[in-house]
Design an enzyme around this catalytic site. Structure first.
Site, PDB file in Angstrom:
ATOM      1  CB  CYS A  86      29.283  30.629  36.139  1.00 32.52           C
ATOM      2  SG  CYS A  86      30.164  29.435  35.122  1.00 32.52           S
TER       3      CYS A  86
ATOM      4  CD  GLU B 261      31.050  31.143  40.243  1.00 32.33           C
ATOM      5  OE1 GLU B 261      32.072  31.508  39.640  1.00 32.33           O
ATOM      6  OE2 GLU B 261      30.039  30.699  39.659  1.00 32.33           O
TER       7      GLU B 261
END
Length: 786
Positions: free
Chosen positions: A430, A432
């Protein structure tokens, strides 16, 4: 799209996802016969080899890139060693309207008879919930945090360029050398290292065998095929599958197939719904492309066709469904494979190539759910590439998202990575980030930051359940000032974080001990040289992340209390708390005052933004640097995915005027509708935070399609991105869709089957989202100007 790609895309998009019990049956039979005969790593590797030998393989018409995790496209296995589905789970999954997974009654009966009885009491999930202390259990049930690894394997893994330089036979040679050098005289871990290295060696054999089986099938099909063109293609597939993954690839086709076999190996071995990614795929493929284009053995259209085949392969792999209550509620087919495009090289040079532009074309033309994709825009990235990405964003699919390598390189170096490893890193699933191919950066679950304030305002009691879920921090009605309230919030925050970390550390050891991943360990740097598993500190770097959710909501709530209770004294604390307990029934004047007369985050207002800065600093103090069980540390990132909707359901009304049960804010985005001063003000608010202290921040923005019609509008969007990144932003993503379209899609979904929207760190089909997810997108601020 040429006719081949049109046919493959149609099959992928129109096939309903289903469940296969084949892997579970193979694994159960293998464990019944062999558990206790081998060390756990060797048992896991032999089980993987057994499945690769027996599993149904598929080679479809038109395919050039081959291999499926299940027996057919869009068919996913279960992972009973992690979470064993119940008969009720299957019935729910088979009948629910959204994210349905079909499964036959016969397979459900077989699973109930042959799989469930063996795994009862033995799964990782049961080991976790059988261990956790009561204070963790009540906090978890109250929605103060989630735990990723109670449903799936630790993951969010991305690869570097190793697999394009070394095949599995090369890895086996390295493993043999490490085994030969083991020191049984002075190294007490030598025996454990031997077992792990032996398991890695067996895992290499498994994926080689898997590829060989595809080569044999391609040759069989070629003998029966009447179309001369398809015969040549099948013979080429057979040659490729005999080359990779046993050996390093030599051609563009082999390089793509090499990654795909490794990808399938990791998600078949263990990865029960978590991100597995090729990292900087365009950078890895660029040398093969350039070499073959120069030699005349590959054309641009042939390369694009092969990449399209890969894209569709990824789309063929929906996420394995969850179990328990989340089988009813959780919601996306997306398996979070994310392609990083552009960015910088390990030497710090511009990483954009012709392959990068090819990938952008494919994103625009294929318009499918997976793979996710993100462009990486550094100060060295050509403006042409950024504007090409913005033109794709204009299409309104929610892809690509945009990352800032200049910032995340500093983030990773702050965590201890070398400069080169940091530059070669990026986003896994996502938002990270980690060091690709060299790090286990494990997401341990979401933290409901506004909920921590809620229990602080109730002296440690969850107002929804009436249970004590936190520590006593005092009756808020007795607080003499805002500082006393905030100090109580910080005490509660530290208690909740420490409660979560204790169990996260236990779970880490459970996976290292009972569910190692020897094949994944082969392709991650330093696992072979250390003789240690990916889950057992084998990688060069080992990070745990806690994802903090609801910064906008907690900031606005604190701002409302500070402004109206303590500074202006418009309302007493008792009245505000009483109004919240009644969900503002009969207190609309108070609620409207909170909503309209409070400085909210996202408007470049220091009164609110300073509170966000303080909350961010205290989240860092509570999480960053806490030790994990792998000799390294926990860090935070500001990711929500869809958990801000679940967290909202677990909360009553909040002091910012939000009604009970409504979503809290996502990522580091402002609360829904709170950003009233335009996107530039949001950017200025967000960049007051030091993004380099986090492992990722998420910013959603929504624009009217009419705002991006002209080329000059594309330039303005590119300038907004450049400005945000120059000021220190980590990530930004856009929905280009108006409210009218979204509401029309709710009314007549059959007319909007292809409507993709950006949810969090991923896109999803609007019609596949439940009503809560749809409403959350609708309620985001609709910007009509830059």
């Amino acid at each position: 799209m040429n006719p081949r790609i049109q046919r493959l895309r149609k099959l992928s998009v129109e096939t309903t996802p289903s469940l296969s019990i084949e892997r579970a049956l193979h694994e159960t039979a293998f464990y019944q016969e062999n558990y206790g005969k081998y060390s756990i790593p060797v048992l896991r590797a032999l089980n993987f080899l057994d499945h690769c030998r027996k599993k149904t393989i598929y080679l479809g018409d038109d395919e050039l890139i081959v291999g499926e995790r299940g027996p057919r496209p869009k068919v996913v296995p279960t992972f009973p060693e992690l979470t064993c589905h119940s008969v009720e789970d299957f019935q729910v999954l088979n009948t629910r309207e959204q994210q349905r997974y079909t499964i036959s009654a016969e397979d459900i009966d077989t699973y109930a008879r042959e799989v469930i009885p063996y795994w009862q009491g033995k799964t990782i999930r049961e080991r976790i919930f059988g261990h956790v202390p009561p204070e963790w259990q009540v906090a978890y049930e109250a929605g103060l945090f989630t735990e990723f690894m109670e449903q799936r394997a630790p993951g969010h893994t991305a690869l570097d360029g190793q697999i394009y330089q070394q095949g599995m036979l090369d890895c086996k040679a390295r493993i043999a050398a490490e085994i030969a050098g083991l020191d049984y005289l002075t190294d007490p871990a030598a025996t454990d290292k031997f077992e792990e290295l032996k398991a890695m060696d067996i895992s290499c054999d498994a994926v080689i065998l898997f590829a060989e089986r595809h080569a044999c099938l391609a040759e069989e099909l070629a003998e029966k095929e009447s179309d001369p063109q398809r015969v040549m293609e099948l013979q080429q597939i057979a040659r490729v599958c005999r080359r990779v993954p046993a050996h390093a690839p030599e051609t563009f086709h082999e390089a793509i197939q090499m990654y795909w076999f490794v990808h399938l190996g990791t998600i078949t071995e263990l990865n029960g719904w978590d991100a597995m990614n090729p990292g900087h795929f365009d950078q890895h493929l660029a040398p093969f492309y350039a070499r073959e284009i120069a030699a005349g053995s590959l054309t641009r259209e042939q390369a694009k066709e092969l990449l399209c085949c890969f894209w569709i392969k990824v789309n063929n792999h929906p996420a394995p469904p969850k179990v328990g209550i989340t089988a009813r509620e959780s919601g996306t087919y997306n398996d979070f494979t994310n392609l990083n495009i552009g960015g910088i090289t390990g030497e710090g040079k511009d990483g954009v190539s012709e392959v990068s532009y090819l990938m952008l074309e494919i994103v625009e033309e294929l318009h499918i759910l997976q793979p996710g994709n993100a462009v990486h825009i550094s100060s060295k990235t050509p403006e042409r590439f950024l504007q090409a990405a913005c033109k794709v964003i204009r299409q309104g699919h929610g892809y690509p998202s945009i990352f800032n390598p200049d910032v995340y390189t500093i983030e990773l170096m702050r965590q201890g990575k070398s400069l080169r490893d940091a530059r070669e890193g990026g986003c896994s699933g996502c938002i990270e980030v980690g060091a690709f191919g060299k790090e286990a950066f494990v997401l341990t679950g979401y933290l409901n930051v506004p909920k921590i304030l809620e229990i602080t305002l109730n002296n440690g009691i969850d107002p929804l359940s009436g249970k004590r879920v936190g520590i006593e921090t005092g009756d808020p009605g007795t607080f003499k000032g805002y500082a006393q309230l905030y100090a109580a919030f910080v005490r509660q925050l530290n208690y909740v974080v420490e409660t979560k970390i204790r169990v996260s550390n236990y779970i880490d050891r459970m996976f290292a001990k009972y569910a190692p991943a020897p094949f994944l360990s082969v392709v991650i740097a330093d696992c072979i040289s250390k003789g240690r598993d990916y889950y057992d500190a084998g990688p060069r770097y080992n990070t745990n992340y806690i994802q903090c959710t609801g910064l906008g909501t907690v900031t606005d709530s604190l701002a409302a209390l500070k402004t109206h209770v303590f500074e202006q004294q418009s309302f007493s604390m008792e009245r505000v708390l009483s109004a919240m307990a009644k969900n503002f029934e009969g207190e609309e004047f108070l609620r409207q005052t909170l909503v309209n007369k409070t400085p909210f985050f996202g408007n470049d207002d220091d009164c609110a933004d300073d509170i966000a800065l303080q909350v961010y600093a205290d989240l860092l103090a509570a999480i960053d640097g806490k030790p994990n069980v792998k000799g390294e540390n926990f860090h935070l990132n500001m990711l929500s995915t869809t958990c801000h909707i679940y967290f909202g359901k677990m909360m009553g009304a909040t002091p910012n005027g939000r009604f009970a049960g409504k979503s809290i804010s996502d990522g580091t985005s402002p609360s829904h509708g709170a950003d009233t001063h335009g996107p530039s003000a949001v950017v200025r608010s967000l960049t007051k935070l030091d993004h380099t202290l986090s492992g990722g921040t998420l910013l959603n923005q929504r624009f009217m399609p009419s705002l991006l019609k002209r080329d000059e509008d594309i330039k303005k969007l590119a300038q907004l991105v450049r400005s945000y990144f120059t000021l220190g932003g980590h990530h930004i993503q856009f929905n280009i869709v108006d409210t009218a379209t979204l509401k029309a899609a709710q009314e007549t979904p059959e007319d909007y089957k292809d409507l993709l929207v950006r949810m969090a760190g991923y896109s999803d089909y609007f019609n596949d989202m439940n009503a809560d997810l749809q409403q959350e997108v609708i309620e985001r601020t609709e910007n009509e100007a830059f």
